[in-house]
Scaffold this active site. Structure first.
Site, short mmCIF file in Angstrom:
data_model
loop_
_atom_site.label_atom_id
_atom_site.label_comp_id
_atom_site.label_asym_id
_atom_site.label_seq_id
_atom_site.Cartn_x
_atom_site.Cartn_y
_atom_site.Cartn_z
CE LYS A 250 -16.24 -33.83 -26.69
NZ LYS A 250 -15.05 -34.79 -26.64
CG ASN A 251 -14.67 -34.82 -30.79
OD1 ASN A 251 -14.16 -34.31 -29.25
ND2 ASN A 251 -15.37 -35.84 -30.74
NE ARG B 241 -9.89 -40.84 -22.90
CZ ARG B 241 -10.39 -40.48 -21.65
NH1 ARG B 241 -9.55 -40.91 -20.54
NH2 ARG B 241 -11.64 -40.29 -21.31
CB CYS C 76 -11.93 -43.49 -20.75
SG CYS C 76 -12.49 -43.96 -22.47
NE ARG D 243 -10.35 -43.14 -26.41
CZ ARG D 243 -11.04 -42.18 -26.08
NH1 ARG D 243 -11.78 -42.30 -25.00
NH2 ARG D 243 -11.08 -41.20 -26.97
CB ILE E 290 -0.85 -43.16 -27.46
CG1 ILE E 290 0.09 -43.81 -26.40
CG2 ILE E 290 -1.83 -42.61 -26.71
CD1 ILE E 290 1.05 -42.77 -25.70
CG LEU F 94 -2.28 -47.17 -34.24
CD1 LEU F 94 -3.78 -46.88 -34.79
CD2 LEU F 94 -1.28 -47.94 -35.01
CG ASP G 46 -18.13 -39.90 -30.71
OD1 ASP G 46 -17.38 -38.95 -30.99
OD2 ASP G 46 -17.48 -41.05 -30.18
CB VAL H 176 -14.86 -47.45 -33.26
CG1 VAL H 176 -13.79 -46.31 -32.99
CG2 VAL H 176 -15.53 -47.29 -34.88
NE ARG I 48 -14.52 -35.23 -20.76
CZ ARG I 48 -14.00 -36.52 -21.12
NH1 ARG I 48 -14.08 -37.29 -20.50
NH2 ARG I 48 -13.01 -36.29 -21.89
C1 EPZ Z 1 -11.62 -39.38 -31.24
O1 EPZ Z 1 -10.96 -40.14 -30.12
C2 EPZ Z 1 -12.70 -38.61 -30.39
N1 EPZ Z 1 -12.32 -37.60 -29.52
C3 EPZ Z 1 -13.72 -39.74 -29.96
O2 EPZ Z 1 -14.83 -38.82 -29.46
C4 EPZ Z 1 -14.33 -40.58 -31.04
O3 EPZ Z 1 -15.00 -41.66 -30.51
C5 EPZ Z 1 -13.08 -41.26 -31.90
O4 EPZ Z 1 -12.08 -40.43 -32.16
C6 EPZ Z 1 -13.58 -42.22 -33.02
O5 EPZ Z 1 -14.22 -41.44 -33.68
C7 EPZ Z 1 -11.98 -36.79 -29.90
O6 EPZ Z 1 -11.63 -36.10 -31.14
C8 EPZ Z 1 -11.08 -35.68 -28.87
P1 EPZ Z 1 -9.21 -43.02 -32.31
P2 EPZ Z 1 -9.57 -41.06 -30.50
O7 EPZ Z 1 -7.73 -42.99 -32.08
O8 EPZ Z 1 -8.92 -40.00 -31.29
C9 EPZ Z 1 -7.77 -47.38 -31.48
C10 EPZ Z 1 -16.25 -38.32 -27.73
O9 EPZ Z 1 -17.49 -38.92 -27.28
N2 EPZ Z 1 -6.34 -46.93 -31.40
O10 EPZ Z 1 -9.87 -42.78 -33.48
O11 EPZ Z 1 -8.97 -41.51 -29.00
C11 EPZ Z 1 -8.53 -47.13 -30.21
O12 EPZ Z 1 -8.20 -48.06 -29.17
C12 EPZ Z 1 -15.30 -38.98 -27.86
O13 EPZ Z 1 -16.44 -37.08 -28.31
C13 EPZ Z 1 -5.24 -47.60 -31.19
O14 EPZ Z 1 -5.42 -49.03 -31.11
O15 EPZ Z 1 -9.96 -42.26 -31.19
C14 EPZ Z 1 -9.94 -47.28 -30.67
O16 EPZ Z 1 -10.46 -48.57 -30.55
C15 EPZ Z 1 -15.01 -40.50 -27.37
N3 EPZ Z 1 -3.91 -47.22 -30.98
C16 EPZ Z 1 -9.92 -46.90 -32.10
O17 EPZ Z 1 -8.38 -46.85 -32.42
C17 EPZ Z 1 -4.04 -45.62 -31.01
O18 EPZ Z 1 -2.67 -45.36 -31.21
C18 EPZ Z 1 -10.46 -45.42 -32.29
O19 EPZ Z 1 -9.67 -44.56 -31.72
C19 EPZ Z 1 -4.86 -45.04 -31.20
C20 EPZ Z 1 -6.21 -45.51 -31.30
#
Ligand code: EPZ
Length: 420
Positions: free
Chosen positions: A22-23, A94, A118, A123, A125, A127, A306, A328, A398
């Site tokens: 999915k990801n 998201r 969530c 979550r 954005i 960055l 995950d 994370v 999902r």
């Molecule tokens: C992806 O989410 C995955 N989702 C998540 O899977 C997965 O848990 C996560 O990566 C970490 O591996 C998809 O790929 C659709 P991140 P993402 O940006 O991209 C912080 C599942 O169960 N952050 O790597 O949203 C954030 O708050 C889902 O399949 C910022 O601070 O994850 C978090 O603490 C859940 N600012 C950390 O980084 C930002 O602009 C990791 O988030 C972006 C993120």
């Protein structure tokens, strides 16, 4: 709303085919917006998040058809009619924000709902927006919508404070058509990032370094359509490995190799769960008592966040004290409360969970709070004495295609029922 009714199940045995990731599929589908030519994406499971993404692409004017039997999606974004998505289409998921990079690259503008928080975290954005602004993009946020616009995208060096998967993907997709070179430092290195880069290269993008912490993208003038098969889902695979382990069974995972699962295989081995790569697939079995371990979730190649919830279920039955540290997400222990209702002994202290193994869990009525937490509850229910009723299973669906059917094939006693 539907529920899963799960009875105590003996050792799972047999083979299960792992679906596409999915990801990986979600950013790759968003990347189809980068070309006017047709793209064909294969090995895409018919999950609710995938349907949400196809609806979003149609909302931008792309022609999308999903052959759910063949698990292939064709996308042609010849005319992009709008660069804004309704909250209805985009607000549910998201990952919708991954359309920002491609829309900026194609139309130099986008307006998308702010990805809501969530249960596992806020979550943010920031960055994504920091990288976009370095590339010349302005943004305004009001009424829960993010407006993004630029004259044209410029390639720039971008340092990510955290190796965010989504930010890395969004910036890669913006950079492939930008003027000049973009270097993403402290980039995420997950296999799903490499799969997206492979797809973009098939479209004609110039990308190197994906899979490391520094990714270099040289902008090109335009991209062509491409055909791509999505990598297998390492988190679905890890979840089935934990299912074999928690029931003391032996399960063969078809369609995935050990390459994508090294951190999970290593941690399972510490728990006395063996994994062997065979010509039929990855065989996972447990023959002796589960041993307690310490787990720390980290960005790839560390232990995946995950897999934290499914692993917690496993450790509630290990003989001794285990500790899980979640580095994370800021609030990813919600499932602990539901596991405690089944008799688990878990103490949460901020980002750490101390788990004292118990002799047995007992069935209870519990609620899925996110897709991985829901999967963790299924695992515990398989091992628990008696019957467990899991509600809000839409979370689980999902990210896990036909999880009940796949588990039944392995001998699990799990069925759906309409909740009263
Ligand atoms: C992806 O989410 C995955 N989702 C998540 O899977 C997965 O848990 C996560 O990566 C970490 O591996 C998809 O790929 C659709 P991140 P993402 O940006 O991209 C912080 C599942 O169960 N952050 O790597 O949203 C954030 O708050 C889902 O399949 C910022 O601070 O994850 C978090 O603490 C859940 N600012 C950390 O980084 C930002 O602009 C990791 O988030 C972006 C993120």
């Amino acid at each position: 709303m539907e529920k899963f009714i799960v009875q105590h199940s003996g050792p799972l045995r047999g083979s299960v085919r792992i679906s596409g990731a999915k990801n990986a599929a979600l950013p790759i589908l968003a990347a189809c917006l980068l070309t006017q030519e047709p793209c064909l994406i294969q090995n895409v499971p018919p999950l609710t998040d995938i349907f949400a993404m196809t609806a979003l692409l149609r909302g931008f004017g792309a022609e999308v058809s999903f052959d759910t039997a063949a698990q292939t999606i064709s996308v042609r974004a010849q005319q992009l009619s709008v660069s804004s998505a309704s909250y209805e289409a985009a607000g549910k998921m998201r990952a919708s924000f991954l359309a920002a990079g491609p829309l900026l690259a194609r139309l130099q503008k986008a307006s998308l709902p702010l990805p809501g928080g969530c249960p596992i975290g806020s979550r943010p954005i920031d960055l994504h927006l920091k990288g976009f602004s370095l590339m010349g993009v302005s943004n305004r946020q009001e009424h829960g919508i993010v407006e993004l616009w630029c004259k044209n995208l410029r390639g720039k060096p971008v340092y990510l404070d955290f190796p965010s998967v989504g930010a890395t993907e969004n910036l890669m997709m913006a950079a492939v058509l930008a003027k000049g070179v973009t270097i993403i430092e402290n980039a995420a290195a997950e296999p799903e990032i490499v799969d997206l880069a492979d797809f973009l290269r098939k479209m004609g993008a110039d990308i190197t370094g994906d899979g490391t912490d520094t990714i270099t993208i040289r902008g090109v003038k335009e991209l062509t359509g491409a055909v791509h098969q999505v990598i297998p889902d390492r988190i679905e695979a890890g979840t089935f490995m934990a299912a074999a382990a928690i029931t003391g069974g032996e399960v063969c995972l078809e369609g995935i190799g050990e390459e994508l699962l090294k951190p999970v295989i290593a941690k399972l081995a510490e728990c006395s769960v063996k994994t062997e790569a065979t010509s039929a697939g990855l065989v996972v079995c447990r023959k002796s008592r589960l041993r307690p371990v310490n787990v720390k979730t980290m960005p790839y190649p560390g232990f995946p966040t995950d897999m934290q919830a499914p692993f917690m279920s496993l450790l509630t039955l290990a003989k001794g004290t285990s500790m899980i540290t979640e580095t994370v997400f800021e609030n990813r222990f919600i499932h602990a409360g539901e596991l405690q209702r089944m008799g688990a002994d878990i103490k949460i202290d901020s980002r750490s969970a101390i788990i004292e193994g118990v002799e047995e869990l007992t069935g209870a009525s519990v609620r899925a709070t996110d897709l991985r937490a829901g999967a963790a509850l299924i695992l515990s229910a398989l091992a628990a004495k008696g019957e467990t009723e899991i509600s809000d299973i839409y979370h689980i669906e999902r990210g896990y295609y036909q999880i009940d059917e796949k588990l039944r094939q392995l001998g699990a006693d799990i069925r759906r029922s309409e909740s009263s």
